[in-house]
Design a protein around this motif. Structure first.
Motif, short mmCIF file in Angstrom:
data_model
loop_
_atom_site.label_atom_id
_atom_site.label_comp_id
_atom_site.label_asym_id
_atom_site.label_seq_id
_atom_site.Cartn_x
_atom_site.Cartn_y
_atom_site.Cartn_z
N ALA A 196 0.07 3.32 21.25
CA ALA A 196 -0.59 2.78 20.05
C ALA A 196 0.48 2.44 19.01
O ALA A 196 1.52 3.11 18.94
CB ALA A 196 -1.60 3.77 19.49
N LYS A 197 0.19 1.46 18.19
CA LYS A 197 1.19 0.96 17.24
C LYS A 197 1.60 2.00 16.21
O LYS A 197 2.75 2.02 15.74
CB LYS A 197 0.62 -0.28 16.54
N PRO A 200 4.74 5.95 16.61
CA PRO A 200 6.09 6.30 16.11
C PRO A 200 6.08 6.77 14.66
O PRO A 200 6.76 7.75 14.31
CB PRO A 200 6.87 4.99 16.28
N ALA A 201 5.32 6.11 13.81
CA ALA A 201 5.27 6.51 12.39
C ALA A 201 4.59 7.86 12.24
O ALA A 201 5.03 8.70 11.43
CB ALA A 201 4.53 5.45 11.57
N ASN A 202 3.53 8.11 12.99
CA ASN A 202 2.82 9.39 12.86
C ASN A 202 3.62 10.54 13.44
O ASN A 202 3.50 11.67 12.97
CB ASN A 202 1.45 9.29 13.52
N LYS A 346 21.35 1.64 12.91
CA LYS A 346 21.78 1.59 14.31
C LYS A 346 20.70 0.94 15.17
O LYS A 346 20.99 0.11 16.04
CB LYS A 346 22.09 3.00 14.81
N CYS A 347 19.44 1.32 14.94
CA CYS A 347 18.33 0.74 15.71
C CYS A 347 18.17 -0.74 15.39
O CYS A 347 17.93 -1.56 16.28
CB CYS A 347 17.04 1.49 15.41
N LEU A 377 11.67 1.18 19.58
CA LEU A 377 12.96 0.83 18.98
C LEU A 377 12.74 -0.11 17.79
O LEU A 377 13.38 0.05 16.73
CB LEU A 377 13.87 0.18 20.02
N LYS A 378 11.85 -1.09 17.94
CA LYS A 378 11.57 -2.00 16.84
C LYS A 378 10.92 -1.27 15.67
O LYS A 378 11.18 -1.60 14.49
CB LYS A 378 10.69 -3.15 17.33
N ALA A 379 10.10 -0.27 15.99
CA ALA A 379 9.49 0.52 14.91
C ALA A 379 10.55 1.32 14.16
O ALA A 379 10.57 1.35 12.92
CB ALA A 379 8.42 1.45 15.49
#
Length: 387
Positions: A196-197, A200-202, A346-347, A377-379
């Motif tokens: 889910a989008k 990563p943030a959660n 870096k990402c 990685l994009k997140a």
């Protein structure tokens, strides 16, 4: 590496740390390597003594851990993860799985046994916690807080949907009430962070709001949480140890028709794991990307398209050297905003290199050709840097 065995002597016993020795200072700031229990344990020269360690993972993990200590002479940080969650699902009545051959065994027996086999700290044998099963999650909290010892790490093998916006607040609330350090293991087929989008943030939110959190059995998500205040993390030596799947599911693969399996190779410039077979195809008509790590010494990364043991060993070593160097780099930045900014930059630089690499080899970034930047990685490259 000081953990290489001394051929002049064989340790006669494994030193066992008392249960009053706290887990937090032993694990603080480390990125551990999740090892399989099938092969005979071996020294890993790429591991950093001060920033690394080993998690022996799977059936017979205790026996392999003891071998690593007694036969190989490993003196570093060591955890034993029997991976009870691969066969057992947590319930409201029994969140922890007792040893199957011990009728009246308790969780304390399991923790003591790990320490006796050489573990630096002990992991609770928590069962898999299914999606939205609040009763099982709360049972882990209840039973964990009954444990009266300082050496314990509470394992939280959760389905990735616990990190969705509908469930993240409850997960944070429960984790905050567990008074021991916690170790999250994410479950889903393929990469859990791509389910889910908002995951990563959660995941970052969980590690920012709750102290003494760890993320085990993962991939480069280990470095993301370390940059955002994790106690420690663990990266799997093989793709099967970089996530877990529910007990009632069979592992899915992107490979059709069976056949030999090949290593997954960590691309230093692109910051992603890529299958050796895919790399061989992508670089069939172009010079391969090269690597300057101690294992590769400038050689191309297309050379791992073989299924023999020595090729696998070289690929593993290359991967460990690569991410260990990043862990060392991270440690040179002050924890907090400075470290987070280093990781974000870096990402972002890695994401930008995808178009350049595809242009260099004459490929387009489509599902059937070229390199594609992974969604996590994009997140990591775009999520805001929080204080």
């Amino acid at each position: 590496m000081s953990n290489a065995p001394d051929p002049r002597r064989r340790p006669s016993a494994v030193k066992t740390l008392d249960h009053t020795v706290a887990a937090v200072p032993l694990l603080q700031g480390r990125v551990l390597l999740h090892e399989h229990t099938q092969p005979i344990p071996r020294p890993r020269p790429a591991l950093d003594d001060d920033l690394g360690g080993v998690v022996m993972t799977g059936p017979n993990a205790d026996a392999r851990a003891f071998q690593l200590r007694a036969d190989v002479g490993f003196t570093g940080t060591l955890l034993i993860d029997s991976a009870a969650y691969t066969t057992y699902t947590a319930t409201a009545e029994r969140p922890f799985m007792a040893p199957p051959d011990e009728l009246f065994a308790t969780v304390h027996d399991s923790l003591n046994f790990q320490k006796a086999r050489g573990a630096s700290a002990a992991l609770t044998p928590t069962g898999y916690i299914p999606p939205a099963n609040s009763l099982a999650l709360k049972a882990v909290l209840r039973e964990a807080n009954r444990i009266e010892r300082a050496d314990t790490l509470v394992s939280l093998p959760i389905d990735a949907t616990w990190l969705n916006r509908e469930n993240i607040s409850q997960l944070i609330a429960v984790c905050a009430k567990i008074r021991h350090p916690k170790a999250v293991i994410l479950f889903r087929q393929f990469d859990p962070l791509e389910q889910a989008k908002d995951i990563p943030a959660n995941l970052r939110r969980l590690f920012t709001e709750v102290e003494h959190m760890s993320l085990l059995r993962t991939d480069l998500a280990a470095l993301d949480v370390m940059a955002h205040g994790a106690l420690c993390a663990g990266i799997g030596v093989r793709s099967s140890l970089r996530h877990a799947i529910p007990p009632d599911e069979k592992a899915q693969t992107g490979k059709r028709g069976g056949g030999p399996t090949y290593p997954h190779v960590l691309m230093p410039q692109l910051m992603c794991f890529k299958g050796a077979e895919s790399l061989s195809t992508l670089y069939a008509n172009a010079d391969p990307a090269a690597c300057a790590c101690e294992e590769c010494n400038g050689r191309g990364l297309d050379r791992f398209f073989l299924s023999d043991g020595e090729t696998r060993r070289e690929a593993d070593s290359h991967n460990i050297f690569t991410w260990s160097e990043w862990v060392s780099d991270m440690a040179s930045y002050r924890a907090g905003t400075e470290r987070k900014a280093w990781w974000r930059n870096k990402c972002a630089a890695a994401v930008d290199r995808y178009a350049l690499e595809n242009q260099r080899i004459g490929q387009g970034a489509t599902p059937r050709s070229g390199f594609q930047a992974p969604a996590p990685l994009k997140a990591w490259a775009t999520l805001p840097i929080t204080p």
